[in-house]
Design a protein around this motif. Sequence first.
Motif, PDB file in Angstrom:
ATOM      1  N   ARG A  72       0.814  -1.222   0.000  1.00 16.37           N
ATOM      2  CA  ARG A  72       0.000   0.000   0.000  1.00 16.37           C
ATOM      3  C   ARG A  72       0.845   1.268   0.000  1.00 16.37           C
ATOM      4  NH1 ARG A  72      -2.016  -3.787   3.183  1.00 16.37           N
ATOM      5  NH2 ARG A  72      -4.178  -4.469   2.948  1.00 16.37           N
ATOM      6  N   THR A  73       1.869   1.307   0.857  1.00 19.91           N
ATOM      7  CA  THR A  73       2.623   2.556   0.978  1.00 19.91           C
ATOM      8  C   THR A  73       4.137   2.383   0.916  1.00 19.91           C
ATOM      9  OG1 THR A  73       2.440   2.360   3.395  1.00 19.91           O
ATOM     10  CG2 THR A  73       0.822   3.757   2.284  1.00 19.91           C
ATOM     11  N   SER A  74       4.682   1.279   1.494  1.00 20.95           N
ATOM     12  CA  SER A  74       6.141   1.135   1.501  1.00 20.95           C
ATOM     13  C   SER A  74       6.685   1.080   0.081  1.00 20.95           C
ATOM     14  CB  SER A  74       6.577  -0.129   2.250  1.00 20.95           C
ATOM     15  OG  SER A  74       6.115  -0.124   3.571  1.00 20.95           O
ATOM     16  N   ASN A  75       6.155   0.160  -0.731  1.00 19.61           N
ATOM     17  CA  ASN A  75       6.675   0.045  -2.086  1.00 19.61           C
ATOM     18  C   ASN A  75       6.389   1.286  -2.926  1.00 19.61           C
ATOM     19  OD1 ASN A  75       6.153  -3.080  -1.243  1.00 19.61           O
ATOM     20  ND2 ASN A  75       7.980  -2.811  -2.509  1.00 19.61           N
ATOM     21  N   PRO A  76       5.174   1.849  -2.862  1.00 18.88           N
ATOM     22  CA  PRO A  76       4.971   3.109  -3.603  1.00 18.88           C
ATOM     23  C   PRO A  76       5.931   4.221  -3.170  1.00 18.88           C
ATOM     24  CG  PRO A  76       2.860   2.134  -3.096  1.00 18.88           C
ATOM     25  CD  PRO A  76       3.896   1.305  -2.383  1.00 18.88           C
ATOM     26  N   LEU A  77       6.291   4.279  -1.902  1.00 18.50           N
ATOM     27  CA  LEU A  77       7.230   5.318  -1.468  1.00 18.50           C
ATOM     28  C   LEU A  77       8.629   5.038  -2.038  1.00 18.50           C
ATOM     29  CD1 LEU A  77       7.690   7.909   0.086  1.00 18.50           C
ATOM     30  CD2 LEU A  77       8.046   6.560   2.171  1.00 18.50           C
TER      31      LEU A  77
END
Lengths: 759, 759
Positions: free
Chosen positions: A355-360
């Motif tokens: 959700r957020t780690s990879n997109p960041l």
Amino acid sequence: MKYQALNTILLAALLWTVPGKAQEKHHTFVDPMIGSQGLGRIFIGPSYPFGMVKPSPDCGTAPNSGWLPEPVAVTGFSQLHVSGTGGGPKYGNIQVMPFTGALDSQEQSSMRENETVKLGYYSVLLKKNQVKTEITTADKAAFYKFSYPAAAQKSLKIDAGFFLGEQPVPDAREAQQFVGSEIELVSPTEIRGYSRIRAGWNNGRAYTVYFYAVLDQPVTSYTSWKGQKLFPNVAVQFDSNEKTGLLLGIGGSATQLNMKIGISFLSSLKAKANITQEIPDWDFNQVLTGLQNKWEELLRRIEIDPKASTTQQQLFYTGLYHTMLMPVNRTGENPMWTNDQPYYDDFYTLWDTFRTSNPLITLISPKREVEIVNALIDIYKHDGYLPDGRSGNANGRTQGGSHGEVLIADAFVKKLEGIDYELGLEAMLKDATVPPGGNEEQEGRGGLTEYNRLGYVPFSVVRSGNRTVDYAYNDYNIATVAKGLKRQKIYDRFIRQSANWRNLWRDDYTHEGSKGFILPKNAEGKWLDTIPYGNSEIQHPTYIYTPLTRETPWYACHWCGFFYEGTSWEYSFSIPHEIPALIQKSGGNAAFRKRLDTFFDKKFYNVANEPSFLTPTLYHWIGRPDLSSERIRQIIGASYNTSRNGLPGNDDSGAMSSWLAFHMIGLYPNAGQSYYLINSPLLRQTVFHQENGKDFKVTANGLSEKNVYIKSARLNGKVFNQAWIEHEDILNGGELVLEMDAKPSAWGTRILPPLSLKP
Amino acid sequence: MKYQALNTILLAALLWTVPGKAQEKHHTFVDPMIGSQGLGRIFIGPSYPFGMVKPSPDCGTAPNSGWLPEPVAVTGFSQLHVSGTGGGPKYGNIQVMPFTGALDSQEQSSMRENETVKLGYYSVLLKKNQVKTEITTADKAAFYKFSYPAAAQKSLKIDAGFFLGEQPVPDAREAQQFVGSEIELVSPTEIRGYSRIRAGWNNGRAYTVYFYAVLDQPVTSYTSWKGQKLFPNVAVQFDSNEKTGLLLGIGGSATQLNMKIGISFLSSLKAKANITQEIPDWDFNQVLTGLQNKWEELLRRIEIDPKASTTQQQLFYTGLYHTMLMPVNRTGENPMWTNDQPYYDDFYTLWDTFRTSNPLITLISPKREVEIVNALIDIYKHDGYLPDGRSGNANGRTQGGSHGEVLIADAFVKKLEGIDYELGLEAMLKDATVPPGGNEEQEGRGGLTEYNRLGYVPFSVVRSGNRTVDYAYNDYNIATVAKGLKRQKIYDRFIRQSANWRNLWRDDYTHEGSKGFILPKNAEGKWLDTIPYGNSEIQHPTYIYTPLTRETPWYACHWCGFFYEGTSWEYSFSIPHEIPALIQKSGGNAAFRKRLDTFFDKKFYNVANEPSFLTPTLYHWIGRPDLSSERIRQIIGASYNTSRNGLPGNDDSGAMSSWLAFHMIGLYPNAGQSYYLINSPLLRQTVFHQENGKDFKVTANGLSEKNVYIKSARLNGKVFNQAWIEHEDILNGGELVLEMDAKPSAWGTRILPPLSLKP
């Protein structure tokens, strides 16, 4: 209301006081202790970005990250750890411990004084013997500096048998299990050996951690051990499936002992080569500076308002830091196959990080995300399935979906180059078409046969609720890539399947004023109000299931419930690929708003876990981005701070931290979609210095304690009335300027976030 | 007829000439070259019984056993091999090669002279450099004696990168693939390192073979290599995923160099410990004698008529020898878990060995069979499934059934003690109830979902024919154990399923005068006369399938046919648990006899593979054991002899050889049943010296070239009119006396072999 007011005050305190120093380097704002206590379970030791070696004190064998606060004693310092995990521990291998005096006991635990933790640096004074221990690290080799009291006999323990998560019943669920170890005093200044451990949280196969240690002072006496038995003057203990170690007496009059310890998953000579490669000299500060520079180079890529408060800087850069501790780059350290692909381990887990780690990571370093995705696909190619979780070179566990699909689709829609998407599609299709068989906790999709036959996972299969919801989402990811690769038949099938969450949507079920929930259904299509548990064929016990039932009751097994770590209230919002349809199923905009309000106001929302990460922003889809921003501010104010308890849940490889970082910027991704939602930032300005050389700036003009609503926006000078922005707009460089105001506006209320595909 | 007459002459020549010397030790009759050429693929080097180390010359990377006859050059001598396997090779690790002169080339292949092979002993003169190489071995460490020409520079190559089955396309199907290697000259007389290899025939995960070599003459010069590059005077090459090795110049004036090389799957220090433990001295003959004694102790347990011909002695004891080369006892060498259970590897494969190899081991050493079964169950416990094939510490491949079931059931009905049959039943049920998922070639039952739903494996699943037949048999094995453990519900289910072979029995299909065959059927229940192949969705190609179609045509994939390595003619006899029902389905006794006669006379019988092993004895069930014996004699006469081509098919861990040994005695097992069929022996007498201390004797009075029929029998002096005997009767000790005659009699025609369970 009281709760909200308090939050606002906390938030204000957090954000608008103590302006930070403009000249400070970014990495100095990282505080590795944030989230180290309580649920956060943050690894506190030094580590390179995505670094293999992660030395930390171990406070017994229980804590996931090794560390615990006083008054728990330190057993020693082992070289591998994970960050932010729940469940049974993993790693904790090759433990060293300085002590003074006779080589007569394996037990050398000590209480601590003056524990100091900075990015890349750990130090402590061991109370028992007054030995100061300082640690820094390179990527695959760590550096220890031990300062002994004058006149003390300098001693050092190297324990090749230690590991975290040891249990009285060796094969207890989620316990790590000992397989073998070996240790060898090679010369007066060199020690080599390994530790071989299996199982742990993901119940993985055995992994072997090899080490090579080099001292700058000679060993003058030694006692080895095997099992409980000490062997004075015996320099070698070969592997006979017992724990081994060495107690070393160090010669010379110096009070200081330096040690370099290389780690490898291939061999102890490779561990030695890792030292030679990474730490050729005996300069502690050089290693530390090298580490700081590595982090600085990454952290500076997202440059926030230099006038932001120290608290803001600490929250933000520590968030980035947490996000880049894992997965771990083990390229060149793969003991299972050899090729030219990158190799990463410790996906812990994609369920948490998609959700957020990879997109960041994609925003900070798209090249890194390409490596990660390629590593996943290469694991599929050699191990047969994409991992959902993976650690110690073994896939597992799967909690719900097969979220490798999300990463591949997210890379695809964001046009990341250097990925074989055809092979990626093949890997995704394996998940979606070939049941993983015997151990459905290891990989693939449990209950796939039933899912593909019925269009949902029936209750007879464990975790049928979140599996159904996740599989539908993952099917949407497959459809996304299939469409892009012009594979019409595959697209047709999976876009159809992506609507499968509807099959567990119980339309007529009302709870707390809201109608329609994801609820358990058996294979015959019957909705279940009470659900069975246990194996008794005589008593057939059941318990009542409601949309607020969290996991399973204590008397039923933890992994056997309808949802994994969540309620129906939470998961009934968790349809990230079909939010308009979800709103419709929920009774339209008004009912959906009421539902969201109930969710937050009645505290059905669980800030401590990932399934609800997107939920605060769902107001966007009913044209109320202002309400999304309000909820986000409430959540951050109540649950995030710079203390050791500053993270509300297991950080899970930076999941919690990256959620926060995104919201501080004012952008939020919907993984698998090419856009970011725009929320009121907590920062006045953020600049993305991108790998393509183009800067993109987000500016919140007039942002203050009161001005927390977006009045209008411009992208590169042009009026921008939508509350979402495409990834491509960021890639192209430029500036998004938000004009802030003290009250909600009509901005962003009419152009709703798009659906890239329509089921 | 001409064919039969010729066979009879050959058989006579084979059995009734050249009486053997009575005093000779049994192991001297073992000729490791029998079956080494052609299809047999016998490993020719020295090995302990079930021994881990199996050194042999390697003639290139192609041959499964390493060895090939001249004029193929020898590349070197590697330490691990398998025996009798088909498909892609496995092992061939840690290759050594003596040579003379400069250390300037990795290529040191040589032609051979004076190759001498005896049990436990191999020697050869290398033509190129006139270095004589002699090899013997202990269990986990081998002994090499190199004799160099006088005045030559003694040189030795140690290649840590070599392996068998290397292919130009590294990940070609069934190819072994290189992962890593390491080598280290530790002292002038010690070298250590390892080789890490993956895949091969069973597509297994990476395994690591560690070694430690000790020389009795010092190294005075050395050149190491990494990849293609030579490094003069560099003593160490660490693992960087490249092939490594050492060229060593040996000092001293002696012309002889002795080397001990220990092997381990844990570490090179464990390999060193294996030397210390097993070969403390430098005495080649002591090691050889130790090996001979190990074999003698086992071979003497079945003592055949000391007046039997040398040919008979050689055939019989070599058969026993082949049967005890594999599986390999790796207890204490398991790198994956640690406990107190035995660990065996190289089940290669149970598909091959359940019929005769394992039953023969049970007769020679029930304790050994208990260890093997316990190792299987322990693999289930830790790896999740019983293996059907296993090598290099990894399950795979499954060709058809899940034959761990047969071994457990066979142990159960023969009352082997020391096995946890409850856990065994659990393991069997895993096979029968939990689909193995993604890689159905690895373990468990492919097509299980369909099998359990339809009662047969439909043609859409590969190898549906033999899978259905095998699963039904394996279900019978489960029912056997379930009944014994009083698990009625399980018994009911699986005894019912054991009749599932009927669901592929096409009653009205006539071929070559016989009616009813196992034939392909699709999931909708339609019989298929032509079967599809390939993936083309446009052309939908098919080929005609008949009961004589062998495997698949060349243009379809080898593993995708209806039967694995067999025809419907063969498999339609392969119902070992329901032979009376099979006879009934085939049209009764007369039709069944005609069918059997057609099968053998028209040469539909395939002597080279295991599925038809029981078929020659099926005449027993129509009351004609005399015909069984006739067929057996024909087959042996035509296909077995003491030459290098003396085995008719891949020996498959002694499968072919143990089939022969049983028939020479006159007993033949039906695995999973507690009895042995009685046939006319080829030996006048056999004595079983059993582990329980009781002897059992089989005597064939009057046996001669002409007297090949059993006229009457007595068991312990009592008239014995049945053509089968219970395992318990053997255990109890005593004597079975057969009176032989020149013509068939009524003996054994009325009491037919029993069915332990009735479906």
